[in-house]
Structure formats: C-alpha cells, structure tokens
Design an enzyme around this catalytic site. Sequence first.
Site, PDB file in Angstrom:
ATOM      1  N   GLU A  69       0.857  -1.180   0.000  1.00 55.07           N
ATOM      2  CA  GLU A  69       0.000   0.000   0.000  1.00 55.07           C
ATOM      3  C   GLU A  69       0.902   1.242   0.000  1.00 55.07           C
ATOM      4  OE1 GLU A  69      -2.309   0.709   3.568  1.00 55.07           O
ATOM      5  OE2 GLU A  69      -3.811   1.875   2.485  1.00 55.07           O
ATOM      6  N   LYS A 142      -9.606   1.707  -2.628  1.00 59.50           N
ATOM      7  CA  LYS A 142      -9.829   1.273  -1.242  1.00 59.50           C
ATOM      8  C   LYS A 142     -11.258   1.613  -0.824  1.00 59.50           C
ATOM      9  CE  LYS A 142      -7.437   1.626   3.255  1.00 59.50           C
ATOM     10  NZ  LYS A 142      -6.215   2.202   3.869  1.00 59.50           N
ATOM     11  N   CYS A 183      -5.492  -2.764   2.673  1.00 61.74           N
ATOM     12  CA  CYS A 183      -5.311  -2.509   4.105  1.00 61.74           C
ATOM     13  C   CYS A 183      -6.606  -2.665   4.926  1.00 61.74           C
ATOM     14  CB  CYS A 183      -4.672  -1.135   4.305  1.00 61.74           C
ATOM     15  SG  CYS A 183      -3.797  -1.006   5.894  1.00 61.74           S
TER      16      CYS A 183
END
Lengths: 301, 301
Positions: A69, A142, A183
């Site tokens: 990330e 994301k 994440c």
Amino acid sequence: MMASSTSSSIEHTMLAASEQLQVPSNITKFKIGLCQLSVTSEKNQNLACARNSIKAAVECGARLVVLPEMWNCPYSNGYFAKFAEDFENEDASPTFSMLSEAACSHGITIVGGSVPESSDGQLYNTSCVFGPDGKLKAKHRKIHLFDIEIPGDITFKESDFFAAGDKPTIVDTDVGRIGIGICHDIRFPELAALYRATGARIICYPGAFNISTGELLWEVMQRARAADNQLFVATCSPSRGSSGSYAIWGHSTLVGPSGEIIATSGHEETVVVAEIDYSKIELQRKGLPLDKQKRADIYLS
Amino acid sequence: MMASSTSSSIEHTMLAASEQLQVPSNITKFKIGLCQLSVTSEKNQNLACARNSIKAAVECGARLVVLPEMWNCPYSNGYFAKFAEDFENEDASPTFSMLSEAACSHGITIVGGSVPESSDGQLYNTSCVFGPDGKLKAKHRKIHLFDIEIPGDITFKESDFFAAGDKPTIVDTDVGRIGIGICHDIRFPELAALYRATGARIICYPGAFNISTGELLWEVMQRARAADNQLFVATCSPSRGSSGSYAIWGHSTLVGPSGEIIATSGHEETVVVAEIDYSKIELQRKGLPLDKQKRADIYLS
C-alpha cells in the site's frame, strides 16, 4: 482500458463460479513475490526501488508480484495530492508506465500495491493490476477508509484525504482469479466472503498496518480471512523505516487455505518469494467443506 | 422451561438491539471463570470434578462460569448414547440437576459447556445455560457438526453420532446478553456476526479442538470473531489428558473486543478467572466504528 468489475459482472460471476473454480487449466503451482519496500519522499527513487524489487522477485521465479500500500508516496497528508497521478492519462503517469513496462517485459502479473490516484477532483487510494501484456486489467479503490480514534493509542482519519471506492475488484489473471483489497479492507469479512463466492483463489491485500494494530491483528486478520474462505491470502506492506506519519508494522505474508503461514517477513525492506499451490485449496475444501456446512437458513433467520 | 431463542424472538431482538446495547444497568465489570476440566469415563466423577471447579471459580470471584464441550462424557462414539440425558425429564438428569443446583447455590450464571442430549430418539451436542435462580435460561444444540477428512492428518465425522441444532442461541443473563456456540460453530463468522447484530456482548464457545486444528486455528478463530465483532469471546475446552478418541488442544481463553487475549491457559486441568469490562466494548466501537464503516451496499451487490 478500465476493467474493474461491475456489479452486474459480479452477479454473473457468482452464478457461474459457485461450484466451478475459474482457473486457467495450464497453471496449478507458481511463485508469488511480495516486495516489502522502503518508501522515501522522492517519487523517482520509490519508482526505481520498486522496479528493482520486481526484478529481484522475478529472478527468484515469481509470476505474480505484489507491491505495498502507498509505495510511491509517504503515508502522510502533506504528500498525497502532490504525488497523486491520473491513470486515465497513462502517458503522464510515471507509476502507470513503470508498472506496465515491468509486467510486460517480465511477462508477469503485477498487483501494483496502491498509490494516490487523482480522478475527477478526488483522491483515491488505488491499486492497479497489470497483466503480462502490460495492460491494465483492474483498478481497485480502497473501499473502507481507515478512520480510528483510540485515546492514548492511535488516531488517524484517512477519509479526511481520500474518497472511498464503491466496488469490489475481482480480476482473472494468467495465474487465476484474484480478489483485491487494500489494508483496512481486510477488517471486513464480508468482502473476503464475496471474493470467495465469486471464485477467487487468492486475495491480495496491499496494506500498511501501523505498529499498534499490526502487532495485534495483522496476522490474525490474514489467517482468519484465509481459513474462513479456504483460499490464499497475500499481503504486502512497506517496510518499517518508510517515510510517513506513523510507524509501519511490515510483515508481508503469504497464508494458505488452512490458515497456515507459508512465508512471512520481519519489518525490514525485503522480497518474500513463496509457492502457491492451488491443489491445497481443493484438498482443504474437500476435506473440510465449510461452504457446504454453512447454514444460511439460520444466519438469515 | 425451555427458553432457547426462536427465530421470531431473534428478529424482534435485532430490531431492538441494533443501536442500543441490552445490558442490566447494574453491571459493567465482572469476573468470568473458564473451567478446563479433565474428563474421565466415569460420569459421576466428571460431575463431581465440574462441581468442584465451579466452586473454585466462584471462590475467585466469578459471576459467570463456562464449562467445556462434552465434559460429562468422553469424546468418543461409544460413550455418547450411554452418557446422554433427556433434559425434558429434569429429575432424571443428574447433569441438569448439578448445574441448576450450582448456579442457584452460588447465585451465578453457568454456561454449562456441552453434554450429549437425548431427545425424540436423536442425540444432540447441547449446551444448557442456567441463571442464578437455578432455572434453565437457554439450550443450544451445536449447529455445525465437525465433519473433517484431511488425509494423513485428521478424520472425524460428528454427524455420524449427532443431529444438528437449527437455531442460534442468544440469552439475556444477569451479566448481559450472551451468544452461544459449540466448538465447530466458531468456524462460521456468520453466526458470530448474527450474535453481534442481536446485541450480544460475549460469545461463549465451549469447544474441544484437537491438537491439529487447535494449534493452527483455535486462537486465530477466537481473536478474529472478537475483533470483527468488537465483543468478548470466551472459550472453554477439556484438558489434554481427557478420555476420548483424540488429543485435545486445551487453551481455554478470554479474548477482548480489540482481539486481545486477556487470559488463557495451557493444556492441563485448570480454572481461568479473568475480568470482563464492558466499557472496553464501548471504547473500541466508538474509536473504530467497524459496524458503521461496513458497506452492505457493496457486499450485496
């Protein structure tokens, strides 16, 4: 060339993939490389470092390479807008160009970690997936932004900087069907279950857990998502010494479909290369058919 | 006095509890006792041993006591029918009588692990919950039976002996709302999510993971269920030396709402006593509102 999955394609896939796994017949075993990179405040240096790390992974036999990330940009508010690129304008995006070139010249699939994406006046935390022909195969923004405020421990509000994605991302590659999360996306079992239901055999989570949540939960989350869904989970983090506003946990890891750790790292810059063997999925799902043992009638009652 | 939750009561609860947690106002902190018992082939000895262990937990301050899965009976096919009891006939059930007496005389809540239950010509793997008045408050029949066949590792088919339960079990006790699962039930995140949605603050899983799956996943499953749902998870296992057809992992554990291990044990007979503090749930859910961060619109797309 935007090919991220749409809702309708997911519905279609769910119907098709529930019983039958969608994998190219010519691959059952291959190596994955996880490039745990040290991120600096110089974008060109980050690009060069990532390019070298991809090469190193390929030299160890990797056919699928995963980056961390936020690997081209320090993980701090002051950098995101400045480092962001517009992937629609491929020629003006050095990150797009490097990943495309690396995938093509090595003939591999790259899950390009995540970088700040600028689009329609918004910033996104975005992962691009490239195929061996160098073409963009999917783009994941994301979905779950990391907003946390635990007094005396950690405070961070990612939604102050980024807009959230609104689509799951499932991509068919030359090494099988892959689901992508970034994440904090790993904290949501529903997303992993969706990827399992749509036939993914690997979920790749570029991530940058901090020391606090990393030590507590990074391994637990990876192993639970893998064991619950009986598939591979691959994570890739920046290394501890990276620039940015908080200390990163590291520990890029490959977990197998029984929830077992196949390979992992410490917190330093490194490349983890390990084997993915899809026969482990069949063995595990046949021996312990969790999907058939589920009682949807009860959960939905 | 069968009070296990019905579907309609669950629906009702889900409506009522989604925002507002259902806890008696007079308790925010209390001690739980996990009685990790050594099980023998003598039922009376098992009953006496459990009774002593409950007393020991109470003497350490426990107001909620959890017993292991299958604690009055060796975990082997040849014993289940012989040791089974019919809880509808309370007077002829020494296990029911002991648990009721223990709960009443100590004024505590007991999650009575599990024992073989005989009902309508079927056997069930069943957990009874008793209140401080000695009355049965709920009965959970193991929903997900443990059928596994991993060549060279472990083969076990619980559904050869037992019928499966068909209801989740949520019970309001004097120490708050508790969800009940038995052993393999912990492998299904959907059940834990249902309990969280209905306002449970603790999920108790009596369990008897074997050495193979225990070492790999017992801790991971407990911590993932707790962290994903931001509640307490309490597990209670027989001890390693127990009678039965396979070696038991032990490691009875209390996990907090951040996924942190609060207390655990090795594999020997022991009593784990630890504090449950509900304010940790509020702190965790307020600081990291996973429930609000979920994107049901995406998972269901």
